[in-house]
Design a protein around this motif. Sequence first.
Motif, PDB file in Angstrom:
ATOM      1  N   TYR A  75      77.876 -37.192  33.040  1.00 31.62           N
ATOM      2  CA  TYR A  75      79.162 -37.090  33.740  1.00 31.62           C
ATOM      3  C   TYR A  75      79.638 -38.260  34.359  1.00 31.62           C
ATOM      4  CZ  TYR A  75      77.724 -32.305  35.101  1.00 31.62           C
ATOM      5  OH  TYR A  75      77.305 -31.023  35.003  1.00 31.62           O
ATOM      6  N   THR A  76      80.947 -38.565  33.924  1.00 30.07           N
ATOM      7  CA  THR A  76      81.476 -39.977  34.352  1.00 30.07           C
ATOM      8  C   THR A  76      82.473 -39.762  35.529  1.00 30.07           C
ATOM      9  OG1 THR A  76      81.404 -40.742  32.145  1.00 30.07           O
ATOM     10  CG2 THR A  76      82.742 -41.976  33.273  1.00 30.07           C
ATOM     11  N   VAL A  77      82.232 -40.313  36.597  1.00 27.47           N
ATOM     12  CA  VAL A  77      83.210 -39.944  37.691  1.00 27.47           C
ATOM     13  C   VAL A  77      83.841 -41.362  38.036  1.00 27.47           C
ATOM     14  CG1 VAL A  77      82.947 -39.162  40.112  1.00 27.47           C
ATOM     15  CG2 VAL A  77      81.330 -38.335  38.625  1.00 27.47           C
ATOM     16  N   THR A  78      85.360 -41.182  38.197  1.00 25.12           N
ATOM     17  CA  THR A  78      86.188 -42.084  38.321  1.00 25.12           C
ATOM     18  C   THR A  78      87.081 -41.988  39.529  1.00 25.12           C
ATOM     19  OG1 THR A  78      86.403 -42.698  35.954  1.00 25.12           O
ATOM     20  CG2 THR A  78      87.947 -43.818  37.439  1.00 25.12           C
ATOM     21  N   VAL A  79      87.048 -43.019  40.518  1.00 26.79           N
ATOM     22  CA  VAL A  79      87.942 -42.735  41.680  1.00 26.79           C
ATOM     23  C   VAL A  79      88.990 -43.511  41.556  1.00 26.79           C
ATOM     24  CG1 VAL A  79      87.991 -43.086  44.195  1.00 26.79           C
ATOM     25  CG2 VAL A  79      85.649 -42.522  43.124  1.00 26.79           C
ATOM     26  N   SER A  80      90.402 -42.910  41.618  1.00 29.23           N
ATOM     27  CA  SER A  80      91.748 -43.403  41.468  1.00 29.23           C
ATOM     28  C   SER A  80      92.382 -42.902  42.690  1.00 29.23           C
ATOM     29  CB  SER A  80      92.195 -43.138  40.057  1.00 29.23           C
ATOM     30  OG  SER A  80      93.526 -43.679  39.955  1.00 29.23           O
ATOM     31  N   GLY A  81      92.868 -43.758  43.603  1.00 32.24           N
ATOM     32  CA  GLY A  81      93.876 -43.275  44.535  1.00 32.24           C
ATOM     33  C   GLY A  81      92.843 -42.264  45.497  1.00 32.24           C
ATOM     34  N   GLN A  82      93.761 -41.200  45.633  1.00 35.43           N
ATOM     35  CA  GLN A  82      93.056 -39.875  46.476  1.00 35.43           C
ATOM     36  C   GLN A  82      92.224 -38.992  45.592  1.00 35.43           C
ATOM     37  OE1 GLN A  82      93.026 -40.286  50.013  1.00 35.43           O
ATOM     38  NE2 GLN A  82      93.920 -42.551  49.374  1.00 35.43           N
ATOM     39  N   LYS A  83      92.240 -39.338  44.235  1.00 38.85           N
ATOM     40  CA  LYS A  83      91.503 -38.180  43.364  1.00 38.85           C
ATOM     41  C   LYS A  83      90.071 -38.812  42.636  1.00 38.85           C
ATOM     42  CE  LYS A  83      96.310 -36.580  42.300  1.00 38.85           C
ATOM     43  NZ  LYS A  83      96.887 -37.426  42.959  1.00 38.85           N
ATOM     44  N   VAL A  84      89.542 -37.830  42.520  1.00 43.94           N
ATOM     45  CA  VAL A  84      88.299 -38.164  41.918  1.00 43.94           C
ATOM     46  C   VAL A  84      88.348 -37.423  40.504  1.00 43.94           C
ATOM     47  CG1 VAL A  84      85.554 -37.874  41.845  1.00 43.94           C
ATOM     48  CG2 VAL A  84      86.831 -38.276  43.879  1.00 43.94           C
ATOM     49  N   PHE A  85      88.092 -38.071  39.522  1.00 45.93           N
ATOM     50  CA  PHE A  85      87.995 -37.551  37.882  1.00 45.93           C
ATOM     51  C   PHE A  85      86.763 -37.613  37.487  1.00 45.93           C
ATOM     52  CE2 PHE A  85      92.077 -39.410  38.895  1.00 45.93           C
ATOM     53  CZ  PHE A  85      93.240 -38.425  38.200  1.00 45.93           C
ATOM     54  N   VAL A  86      86.334 -36.259  36.963  1.00 44.16           N
ATOM     55  CA  VAL A  86      84.920 -36.009  36.605  1.00 44.16           C
ATOM     56  C   VAL A  86      84.959 -35.488  35.041  1.00 44.16           C
ATOM     57  CG1 VAL A  86      82.778 -34.687  36.795  1.00 44.16           C
ATOM     58  CG2 VAL A  86      83.980 -35.483  38.887  1.00 44.16           C
ATOM     59  N   VAL A  87      84.483 -36.370  34.150  1.00 44.12           N
ATOM     60  CA  VAL A  87      84.318 -35.718  32.865  1.00 44.12           C
ATOM     61  C   VAL A  87      83.059 -35.713  32.508  1.00 44.12           C
ATOM     62  CG1 VAL A  87      85.099 -36.511  30.363  1.00 44.12           C
ATOM     63  CG2 VAL A  87      86.613 -37.012  32.292  1.00 44.12           C
ATOM     64  N   LYS A  88      82.708 -34.497  31.883  1.00 46.99           N
ATOM     65  CA  LYS A  88      81.423 -34.007  31.261  1.00 46.99           C
ATOM     66  C   LYS A  88      81.232 -34.209  29.646  1.00 46.99           C
ATOM     67  CE  LYS A  88      78.082 -30.187  30.984  1.00 46.99           C
ATOM     68  NZ  LYS A  88      77.449 -28.838  31.248  1.00 46.99           N
ATOM     69  N   ARG A  89      80.690 -35.105  29.232  1.00 46.64           N
ATOM     70  CA  ARG A  89      80.534 -35.676  27.793  1.00 46.64           C
ATOM     71  C   ARG A  89      79.170 -35.140  27.354  1.00 46.64           C
ATOM     72  NH1 ARG A  89      82.837 -41.331  27.022  1.00 46.64           N
ATOM     73  NH2 ARG A  89      82.986 -40.574  24.992  1.00 46.64           N
ATOM     74  N   GLN A  90      78.905 -35.100  25.969  1.00 46.34           N
ATOM     75  CA  GLN A  90      77.787 -35.157  25.409  1.00 46.34           C
ATOM     76  C   GLN A  90      77.117 -36.397  25.205  1.00 46.34           C
ATOM     77  OE1 GLN A  90      77.337 -32.026  23.710  1.00 46.34           O
ATOM     78  NE2 GLN A  90      75.276 -32.591  23.704  1.00 46.34           N
ATOM     79  N   ASN A  91      75.841 -36.485  25.796  1.00 47.29           N
ATOM     80  CA  ASN A  91      75.158 -37.440  25.673  1.00 47.29           C
ATOM     81  C   ASN A  91      74.638 -38.013  24.478  1.00 47.29           C
ATOM     82  OD1 ASN A  91      73.634 -39.928  26.201  1.00 47.29           O
ATOM     83  ND2 ASN A  91      72.167 -38.979  27.684  1.00 47.29           N
ATOM     84  N   ASN A  92      75.253 -38.981  23.742  1.00 47.60           N
ATOM     85  CA  ASN A  92      74.977 -39.266  22.243  1.00 47.60           C
ATOM     86  C   ASN A  92      74.009 -40.532  22.421  1.00 47.60           C
ATOM     87  OD1 ASN A  92      76.200 -37.201  21.155  1.00 47.60           O
ATOM     88  ND2 ASN A  92      78.247 -38.306  21.321  1.00 47.60           N
ATOM     89  N   GLN A  93      73.491 -40.891  23.587  1.00 47.51           N
ATOM     90  CA  GLN A  93      72.548 -42.105  23.528  1.00 47.51           C
ATOM     91  C   GLN A  93      71.292 -41.620  22.664  1.00 47.51           C
ATOM     92  OE1 GLN A  93      74.408 -44.902  24.649  1.00 47.51           O
ATOM     93  NE2 GLN A  93      72.591 -45.276  26.094  1.00 47.51           N
ATOM     94  N   GLN A  94      70.933 -42.949  22.003  1.00 48.36           N
ATOM     95  CA  GLN A  94      69.688 -42.794  21.118  1.00 48.36           C
ATOM     96  C   GLN A  94      68.700 -43.618  21.828  1.00 48.36           C
ATOM     97  OE1 GLN A  94      69.556 -41.207  18.143  1.00 48.36           O
ATOM     98  NE2 GLN A  94      71.806 -40.501  18.607  1.00 48.36           N
ATOM     99  N   GLU A  95      67.591 -42.951  21.835  1.00 53.22           N
ATOM    100  CA  GLU A  95      66.470 -43.441  22.443  1.00 53.22           C
ATOM    101  C   GLU A  95      65.907 -44.807  21.654  1.00 53.22           C
ATOM    102  OE1 GLU A  95      64.208 -42.650  24.901  1.00 53.22           O
ATOM    103  OE2 GLU A  95      65.626 -41.332  25.447  1.00 53.22           O
ATOM    104  N   PRO A  96      65.567 -45.843  22.142  1.00 53.32           N
ATOM    105  CA  PRO A  96      65.170 -47.165  21.650  1.00 53.32           C
ATOM    106  C   PRO A  96      64.104 -46.853  20.568  1.00 53.32           C
ATOM    107  CG  PRO A  96      64.847 -47.422  23.805  1.00 53.32           C
ATOM    108  CD  PRO A  96      65.330 -46.098  23.802  1.00 53.32           C
ATOM    109  N   ILE A  97      64.071 -47.495  19.436  1.00 52.74           N
ATOM    110  CA  ILE A  97      63.201 -47.513  18.491  1.00 52.74           C
ATOM    111  C   ILE A  97      62.238 -48.685  18.599  1.00 52.74           C
ATOM    112  CG2 ILE A  97      62.694 -47.438  15.872  1.00 52.74           C
ATOM    113  CD1 ILE A  97      65.607 -46.596  15.644  1.00 52.74           C
ATOM    114  N   THR A  98      61.028 -48.457  18.866  1.00 51.77           N
ATOM    115  CA  THR A  98      59.856 -49.368  19.048  1.00 51.77           C
ATOM    116  C   THR A  98      58.996 -49.158  17.739  1.00 51.77           C
ATOM    117  OG1 THR A  98      58.372 -47.647  19.994  1.00 51.77           O
ATOM    118  CG2 THR A  98      59.725 -49.452  21.460  1.00 51.77           C
ATOM    119  N   VAL A  99      58.961 -50.395  17.025  1.00 50.90           N
ATOM    120  CA  VAL A  99      58.295 -50.697  15.619  1.00 50.90           C
ATOM    121  C   VAL A  99      56.852 -51.019  16.011  1.00 50.90           C
ATOM    122  CG1 VAL A  99      58.248 -51.601  13.452  1.00 50.90           C
ATOM    123  CG2 VAL A  99      60.497 -50.928  14.680  1.00 50.90           C
TER     124      VAL A  99
END
Length: 99
Positions: A75-99
């Motif tokens: 969830y990305t939450v942005t406050v702008s003026g008197q409004k709050v914008f919430v966007v739900k996005r797919q989490n495409n973060q990859q886990e760090p690879i340890t070698v």
Amino acid sequence: MVTALTAGLERIPDQLGYLVISEDGVLASAGELENDEHTAGVMMQMIRTASRFRLPGSPELPFKRMSVILEDFVYTVTVSGQKVFVVKRQNNQQEPITV
């Protein structure tokens, strides 16, 4: 219905849904967050809690954007003026690879 209020939200890549919230309630919603009053309430409570961390004498909110990162989505939450914008996005973060 796409309006000036939501036009930019519709174009965000990987978005699964969005909310536009004011102190009076949900102004607009779509996708997985359509009519999701519960999530709107939780996000507004998080904004109110985070707002308590203001610097002394500063009228500004201590932040403009907040991310809530979960395993499958973000969830990305942005406050702008008197409004709050919430966007739900797919989490495409990859886990760090340890070698």
